[in-house]
Design a protein around this motif. Structure first.
Motif, PDB file in Angstrom:
ATOM      1  N   LEU A  94       0.830  -1.204   0.000  1.00  0.00           N
ATOM      2  CA  LEU A  94       0.000   0.000   0.000  1.00  0.00           C
ATOM      3  C   LEU A  94       0.863   1.251   0.000  1.00  0.00           C
ATOM      4  O   LEU A  94       1.716   1.431   0.870  1.00  0.00           O
ATOM      5  CB  LEU A  94      -0.908   0.010   1.230  1.00  0.00           C
ATOM      6  N   LYS A 125      -4.846   0.344   6.857  1.00  0.00           N
ATOM      7  CA  LYS A 125      -5.181   1.722   6.499  1.00  0.00           C
ATOM      8  C   LYS A 125      -5.656   2.496   7.734  1.00  0.00           C
ATOM      9  O   LYS A 125      -5.286   3.656   7.932  1.00  0.00           O
ATOM     10  CB  LYS A 125      -6.276   1.738   5.424  1.00  0.00           C
ATOM     11  N   PHE A 141       0.896   5.480   0.213  1.00  0.00           N
ATOM     12  CA  PHE A 141       0.081   6.549   0.798  1.00  0.00           C
ATOM     13  C   PHE A 141       0.925   7.810   0.945  1.00  0.00           C
ATOM     14  O   PHE A 141       2.157   7.770   0.848  1.00  0.00           O
ATOM     15  CB  PHE A 141      -0.469   6.129   2.165  1.00  0.00           C
ATOM     16  N   PHE A 154      -4.950   7.865   1.329  1.00  0.00           N
ATOM     17  CA  PHE A 154      -4.802   6.829   0.313  1.00  0.00           C
ATOM     18  C   PHE A 154      -5.494   7.247  -0.981  1.00  0.00           C
ATOM     19  O   PHE A 154      -5.750   6.415  -1.847  1.00  0.00           O
ATOM     20  CB  PHE A 154      -5.355   5.504   0.828  1.00  0.00           C
TER      21      PHE A 154
END
Length: 469
Positions: free
Chosen positions: A156, A247, A158, A263
């Motif tokens: 992920l 998250k 971000f 995000f």
């Protein structure tokens, strides 16, 4: 209008947590005051309610009521009535049950508060069709019928952003170490990791405290951009749960450190967007990786080729799940290294699908298209559907690309949410995989967002037209 019951459901009662889990947790944490009951909506946004710890045992034994319209919310949090899940059914409640092994303390809270991930059902034996989590369950049952278990991992990306905007736009936060606001690109910079080390270390520690296998942090391609990786596990459903919860960890720890984390796929026009890369391999019933070469020179083998063939063939029609928001399509621009065509290659980071080279037993597919703003459950569903289709239909992927794929292929994937939704609606394969009811609800929510967006007069329009025409 989708009905409350669907033929496209799978029994997930075995995933519902036992009440013994609650009593054991309270025994270990007698200080516990409240529990946040969390459920991810169709956008992947975590919603829910907070209960007193004394009510936890009841939640485990009987579930908790939440409205079906939770899965009819647009990105603004408004109910989209065109889904048929709001006023048309009287804002009816469904029952949400705890997901096993997701009850844990939230270390960023000032009070002793825990969190618990939930899933929505019509009754204890019947999943609610509009909950995206159940779509992953259905796909995993298909792989089980093949004697295969997906092993998956999420990466992920971000941005850390200042809690104060500049002229209505985000800006990188000042470094806690130097006090300076970053403005340069330093990919894999250790110095950038040092600048924000307190936040990054606290994020990893908070993740580990919740049982999330976060293991690597990398400074990415823009000021304030980072990537955090989850270790691979042989439970794709749990991997999605972990991505959702990670998250939440990052956002809350960032806030605790005086920053925000986003995000959003493309927060800065001039900088790279944030992606969600997914790694997938497949184990047979003997625990062998069926994507790995069985003989010297057998890479890619048949199964690996067919898996990629299915992913490539279905990439366009599943694109609305990979890039589900209007802003998602801002990532796809020259110079930002985001695949805009269904391509594959061996250890080639310019292609949509990459097969990392190295240890044969670690042979896997890295899917590099989805944005960080996507719902992990729907991304995983789309990927598993493509792989299953490719293997069962023996779809060939064509030749791998060597060198820069951007120079060798024309952009052919959808370039707007409207185009992606059109392909999704027309997909007979995804209708068969997910059910028309679910696709109707998803598309209705996204149509509503498009309509609202297109009716809004932007500052740019005023600047261009107000005093010119």
């Amino acid at each position: 209008m989708p009905g409350l019951k669907s033929d496209h459901t799978a029994n997930t009662s075995s995933d519902i947590a036992s009440s013994h889990e609650a009593s054991a947790f309270v025994h270990r944490h007698p200080e516990l005051q409240f529990v946040d009951l969390l459920i991810a909506d169709i956008n992947g946004v975590v919603r829910g309610k907070r209960i007193d710890s004394a009510s936890l045992d009841k939640v485990y034994s009987k579930g908790v009521a939440m409205p079906a319209s939770l899965f009819a919310l647009n990105i603004q949090g408004y109910t989209v009535e065109e889904t048929g899940l709001g006023l048309e059914i009287g804002e009816a409640d469904m029952i949400c049950y705890p997901i096993s092994e997701t009850l844990c303390m939230t270390p960023w809270q000032s009070r002793p508060i825990a969190q618990l991930l939930m899933s929505m059902h019509e009754d204890r034996q019947t999943p609610f069709f509009a909950d995206p989590r159940h779509q992953v369950v259905k796909m995993l049952e298909r792989f089980k019928s093949l004697g295969l278990t997906p092993v998956t991992a999420f990466e992920l990306e971000f941005y850390l952003i200042d809690q104060k905007q500049k002229d209505g736009r985000p800006q990188p936060p000042c470094s806690p170490m130097s006090g300076k606001r970053p403005d340069t690109i330093q990919v894999y910079s250790i110095d950038d990791l040092d600048e924000y080390s307190d936040f990054l270390i606290a994020s990893i520690e908070a993740a580990h405290a919740q049982g999330l296998p976060a293991d690597t942090i990398v400074a990415e391609s823009a000021p304030g951009q980072f990537e955090i990786n989850l270790s691979h596990i042989d439970d794709a459903l749990t991997a999605c749960d972990q991505a959702i919860l990670l998250k939440r960890v990052i956002r809350n720890v960032a806030y605790e450190h005086g920053m925000d984390a986003t995000f959003m796929a493309k927060p800065y026009e001039e900088q790279a967007g944030s992606g969600m890369h997914v790694h997938i391999s497949l184990l047979d019933e003997q625990g062998r990786n069926v994507l790995a070469p069985q003989h010297e020179g057998d890479l890619p083998n048949d199964t690996l080729r067919w898996a990629m063939g299915g992913l490539l063939e279905m990439m366009g029609e599943s694109f609305a799940f990979l890039c589900p928001n209007i802003n998602s399509y801002r990532r796809f621009g020259p110079g930002f290294y985001v695949p805009s065509a269904p391509t594959w290659g061996m250890d080639n980071r310019t292609t949509a699908l990459r097969v990392p080279t190295g240890d044969d037993n670690a042979t896997r597919i890295e899917h590099r298209v989805a944005g960080a703003d996507a719902n992990p459950y729907l991304v995983m569903t789309a990927l598993l559907a493509g792989i299953y289709y490719g293997i069962t239909q023996q779809i060939e992927p064509g030749d791998p690309i060597e060198g820069n794929a951007y120079d060798q292929t024309e952009a052919s994937l959808p370039c707007s949410l409207r185009d992606a939704l059109r392909l999704l609606r027309d997909s007979k394969q995804l209708e068969q995989d997910l059910g028309s009811e679910f696709i109707d609800v998803f598309c209705a929510c996204k149509d509503n967002e498009l309509e609202t967006f297109e009716q809004t007069i932007s500052a740019l329009e005023y600047r261009w037209y107000l005093n010119t025409l």
